[in-house]
Design an enzyme around this catalytic site. Sequence first.
Site, PDB file in Angstrom:
ATOM      1  N   LYS A 169       0.849  -1.187   0.000  1.00 52.71           N
ATOM      2  CA  LYS A 169       0.000   0.000   0.000  1.00 52.71           C
ATOM      3  C   LYS A 169       0.889   1.244   0.000  1.00 52.71           C
ATOM      4  O   LYS A 169       1.478   1.603   1.014  1.00 52.71           O
ATOM      5  CB  LYS A 169      -0.928   0.055   1.218  1.00 52.71           C
ATOM      6  N   GLY A 224       7.265   5.394   8.268  1.00 53.47           N
ATOM      7  CA  GLY A 224       6.494   6.609   8.485  1.00 53.47           C
ATOM      8  C   GLY A 224       6.764   7.176   9.862  1.00 53.47           C
ATOM      9  O   GLY A 224       7.834   6.963  10.450  1.00 53.47           O
ATOM     10  N   THR A 253       6.634   7.986  13.933  1.00 50.98           N
ATOM     11  CA  THR A 253       6.661   7.162  15.136  1.00 50.98           C
ATOM     12  C   THR A 253       5.265   6.994  15.717  1.00 50.98           C
ATOM     13  O   THR A 253       4.908   5.913  16.206  1.00 50.98           O
ATOM     14  CB  THR A 253       7.610   7.780  16.172  1.00 50.98           C
ATOM     15  N   VAL A 261       2.354   6.805  14.137  1.00 51.52           N
ATOM     16  CA  VAL A 261       1.628   5.779  13.387  1.00 51.52           C
ATOM     17  C   VAL A 261       2.269   4.411  13.629  1.00 51.52           C
ATOM     18  O   VAL A 261       1.580   3.388  13.698  1.00 51.52           O
ATOM     19  CB  VAL A 261       1.572   6.120  11.887  1.00 51.52           C
ATOM     20  N   GLY A 262       3.605   4.394  13.770  1.00 54.27           N
ATOM     21  CA  GLY A 262       4.283   3.138  14.074  1.00 54.27           C
ATOM     22  C   GLY A 262       3.780   2.525  15.365  1.00 54.27           C
ATOM     23  O   GLY A 262       3.576   1.302  15.457  1.00 54.27           O
ATOM     24  N   GLU A 320      10.447   1.471  10.262  1.00 53.26           N
ATOM     25  CA  GLU A 320      11.417   2.567  10.162  1.00 53.26           C
ATOM     26  C   GLU A 320      10.641   3.858  10.371  1.00 53.26           C
ATOM     27  O   GLU A 320       9.815   4.239   9.532  1.00 53.26           O
ATOM     28  CB  GLU A 320      12.151   2.587   8.819  1.00 53.26           C
ATOM     29  N   CYS A 330      13.725  11.004   6.586  1.00 51.44           N
ATOM     30  CA  CYS A 330      13.814  10.559   7.977  1.00 51.44           C
ATOM     31  C   CYS A 330      15.246  10.592   8.498  1.00 51.44           C
ATOM     32  O   CYS A 330      15.451  10.657   9.709  1.00 51.44           O
ATOM     33  CB  CYS A 330      13.213   9.164   8.128  1.00 51.44           C
ATOM     34  N   GLU A 370      10.434  16.116  15.090  1.00 50.19           N
ATOM     35  CA  GLU A 370      10.802  15.882  13.695  1.00 50.19           C
ATOM     36  C   GLU A 370       9.949  16.806  12.822  1.00 50.19           C
ATOM     37  O   GLU A 370       8.743  16.613  12.680  1.00 50.19           O
ATOM     38  CB  GLU A 370      10.568  14.426  13.295  1.00 50.19           C
TER      39      GLU A 370
END
Length: 498
Positions: free
Chosen positions: A186, A239, A241, A243-244, A262, A296, A394
């Site tokens: 996706k 993406g 952090t 959402v991770g 990542e 990133c 970030e």
Amino acid sequence: MNVVSKTVSLPLKPREFKFFIDGEWRAGKDFFDRSSPAHDVPVTRIPRCTREDLDEAVAAARRAFENGSWSGLPAADRAAVLLKAAGLLRERRDDIAYWEVLENGKPISQAKGEIDHCIACFEMAAGAARMLHGDTFNNLGEGLFGMVLREPIGVVGLITPWNFPFMILCERAPFILASGCTLVVKPAEVTSATTLLLAEILADAGLPKGVFNVVTGTGRTVGQAMTEHQDIDMLSFTGSTGVGKSCIHAAADSNLKKLGLELGGKNPIVVFADSNLEDAADAVAFGISFNTGQCCVSSSRLIVERSVAEKFERLVVAKMEKIRVGDPFDPETQIGAITTEAQNKTILDYIAKGKAEGAKLLCGGGIVDFGKGQYIQPTLFTDVKPSMGIARDEIFGPVLASFHFDTIDEAIAIANDTVYGLAASVWSKDIDKALAVTRRVRAGRFWVNTIMSGGPETPLGGFKQSGWGREAGLYGVEEYTQIKSVHIETGKRSHWIS
């Protein structure tokens, strides 16, 4: 056509794409309309897929995995397909770069360079497929022999971001394929075109149907469904952090799928007084401006020795002021457009916040107005305090925060003063100092007297809240395998029941 440079024209109407499941192209019913962030004209129409589409893609990937059409092939045969794909990428380099620029806004020279790296990833993965192996234990005694087998983990879901749509895809997909796994991808909804082009290339290279599937859609719908899906064995996500962390919760609540993550970075670049200051200044300007800072591993925190800080910051300002911001189809352009309106606003808000919190603006800080598109000047702040938003968050844009230090211990402490640990760089002609920083700064990728260099032979990934696991290289193939211990007894069994 609307000509934007001597050699490149914009499309008169947006190109409508289909999505790809089980070796077939499927027409969308609803679409995302994507405009070029550099030119404000519609360029692509991408299908808005559903959870049902994802279920079909996962089922196709499962069938392909279980029937052994890919996982059952000798590694040499898998390698041959990956090498064929590398050759087709080379042939279609300009076409892929064109659509990458249209959707993302990055400079054409950068896009072509990234595709060269992607070709190398496929070539490296082909070699890694043939090198993947287990282990043996001939030390268990006369009657017992041990083996360790590496087997592909199964169906892998891959969610890729909008900042490097093709490069991040190719730093993962060929290595996942090298392991024998099947894939459902996706891409980010605003930059899906080149992922769909890769599906076409892999099919032309001879990849069996169902092994590589692309389902386009939103993160909230398709992405969330992937993290929750009971029949996806592993998920790779690149993406933020935040959402991770949501991926971790979703995986825990579903089938405890393995995750490769990542995530974010707030990466230090440490500059000592004994370094080549001209070289270091160029690296600093490049490290924060490459891909408009939407990277990133951008070196977004400059940590410079106090005795040369003022001089060094002047060198960085001089470099930044010479960076060519402009039309991404101009081969001379070094910084293109900001990819999304939301990200453009985020960057400008952080610049305003840096000023409001008392940081001193040395250069940049504003937009570049070409009458179309969204462009931001490379920006440098000094007198930055550790508590400031521009020091801790970030930003994902060309905004650099400068800190000063007196001792090596202080430099290392500042470098480690972040929840992230993705990448770092150190500049010194004293190898003892450089190694001390390299060993003590917590980051998954490290550069000494260079920045953002290296190839697909070495692994990618972060420490702390920058992620889990490693991509690329042989490590990146092993990441998508699971280990099986096998014990073989020879000779007659010594009976437990007499």
